[in-house]
Design an enzyme around this catalytic site. Structure first.
Site, PDB file in Angstrom:
ATOM      1  N   SER A  21       0.864  -1.180   0.000  1.00  0.00           N
ATOM      2  CA  SER A  21       0.000   0.000   0.000  1.00  0.00           C
ATOM      3  C   SER A  21       0.896   1.225   0.000  1.00  0.00           C
ATOM      4  O   SER A  21       1.872   1.290   0.755  1.00  0.00           O
ATOM      5  CB  SER A  21      -0.896   0.001   1.239  1.00  0.00           C
ATOM      6  OG  SER A  21      -1.762   1.106   1.218  1.00  0.00           O
ATOM      7  N   GLU A  22       0.571   2.179  -0.848  1.00  0.00           N
ATOM      8  CA  GLU A  22       1.440   3.340  -1.015  1.00  0.00           C
ATOM      9  C   GLU A  22       1.631   4.140   0.272  1.00  0.00           C
ATOM     10  O   GLU A  22       2.526   4.968   0.357  1.00  0.00           O
ATOM     11  CB  GLU A  22       0.917   4.246  -2.126  1.00  0.00           C
ATOM     12  CG  GLU A  22      -0.398   4.908  -1.794  1.00  0.00           C
ATOM     13  CD  GLU A  22      -1.013   5.638  -2.963  1.00  0.00           C
ATOM     14  OE1 GLU A  22      -1.289   6.829  -2.806  1.00  0.00           O
ATOM     15  OE2 GLU A  22      -1.219   5.013  -4.015  1.00  0.00           O
ATOM     16  N   ASN A  23       0.819   3.885   1.296  1.00  0.00           N
ATOM     17  CA  ASN A  23       0.986   4.604   2.561  1.00  0.00           C
ATOM     18  C   ASN A  23       1.962   3.921   3.512  1.00  0.00           C
ATOM     19  O   ASN A  23       2.066   4.311   4.662  1.00  0.00           O
ATOM     20  CB  ASN A  23      -0.366   4.860   3.233  1.00  0.00           C
ATOM     21  CG  ASN A  23      -1.109   3.582   3.573  1.00  0.00           C
ATOM     22  OD1 ASN A  23      -0.875   2.540   2.999  1.00  0.00           O
ATOM     23  ND2 ASN A  23      -2.027   3.680   4.509  1.00  0.00           N
ATOM     24  N   GLY A  24       2.682   2.892   3.044  1.00  0.00           N
ATOM     25  CA  GLY A  24       3.792   2.356   3.829  1.00  0.00           C
ATOM     26  C   GLY A  24       3.587   0.997   4.459  1.00  0.00           C
ATOM     27  O   GLY A  24       4.115   0.733   5.536  1.00  0.00           O
ATOM     28  N   SER A  78       8.016   4.248   0.739  1.00  0.00           N
ATOM     29  CA  SER A  78       7.049   3.617  -0.153  1.00  0.00           C
ATOM     30  C   SER A  78       7.155   4.202  -1.556  1.00  0.00           C
ATOM     31  O   SER A  78       7.210   3.465  -2.547  1.00  0.00           O
ATOM     32  CB  SER A  78       5.633   3.811   0.394  1.00  0.00           C
ATOM     33  OG  SER A  78       4.688   3.273  -0.497  1.00  0.00           O
TER      34      SER A  78
END
Length: 176
Positions: A9-12, A51
């Site tokens: 997920s691009e939020n880490g 990320s």
């Protein structure tokens, strides 16, 4: 078979688990779409900067994302409708530019029944010539490698070629 898929997920979060059951919900575990998710034994966490370094550095093999429109040459519009409130463009522009393969999953037509699989996108673009595969509510299309149109490779259950033709503006060939 024989393949391991790890979701990032691009939020880490690397190693996203499935959506939680009612008794597993943890409001601190969310994906980039703000949906609650679960972690796996192998899950790791890192900053948003790390990320996006993975994404921008070409370390992500595949992105799957939604779209408002896709063009026959692989252009994608998925971040804004002019005149509507936009909280930010999110990470889609980085995702479509920094990954090896882009798959779009979306409704085939809008609420008025108009095609969202177009000759040319009308909305502001997220990326140009980046989409490889389009999965809609009616079928699956490959974008030709030379970006000259689409190949219809699969129909959704109970969908006819006539329905695809009626609801698709983009040029495509049938390769079923």
């Amino acid at each position: 078979a024989g393949m391991t898929v790890t979701l990032q997920s691009e939020n880490g979060m690397l190693g996203m688990g499935p959506f939680p059951t009612e008794d597993e919900i943890d409001a601190d575990l969310v994906n980039a779409g703000k949906q609650t998710i679960t972690e796996l034994d192998e899950t790791s966490y890192f900053s948003s900067a790390d990320s996006f370094a993975m994404i921008r550095g070409g370390h992500i093999n595949l992105t799957i994302l939604g779209a408002m429109e896709v063009a026959e040459n692989g252009d994608i519009a998925n971040w804004m409708i002019p005149g509507k409130l936009v909280k930010g463009m999110g990470g889609a522009m980085d995702l479509v530019a920094g990954v090896k393969r882009v798959v779009v999953v979306m409704d085939h037509a809008n609420k008025l029944g108009e095609s969202k699989v177009l000759k040319k996108c009308d909305l502001p673009l997220t990326g140009t010539g980046v989409v490889n595969l389009i999965i809609t509510t009616l079928g699956v299309f490959e974008v030709k490698p030379d970006r000259s149109g689409l190949k219809l490779i699969e129909l959704a259950p109970d969908v006819t070629l006539e329905e695809i033709a009626e609801k698709t503006e983009a040029a495509y060939e049938v390769a079923l």
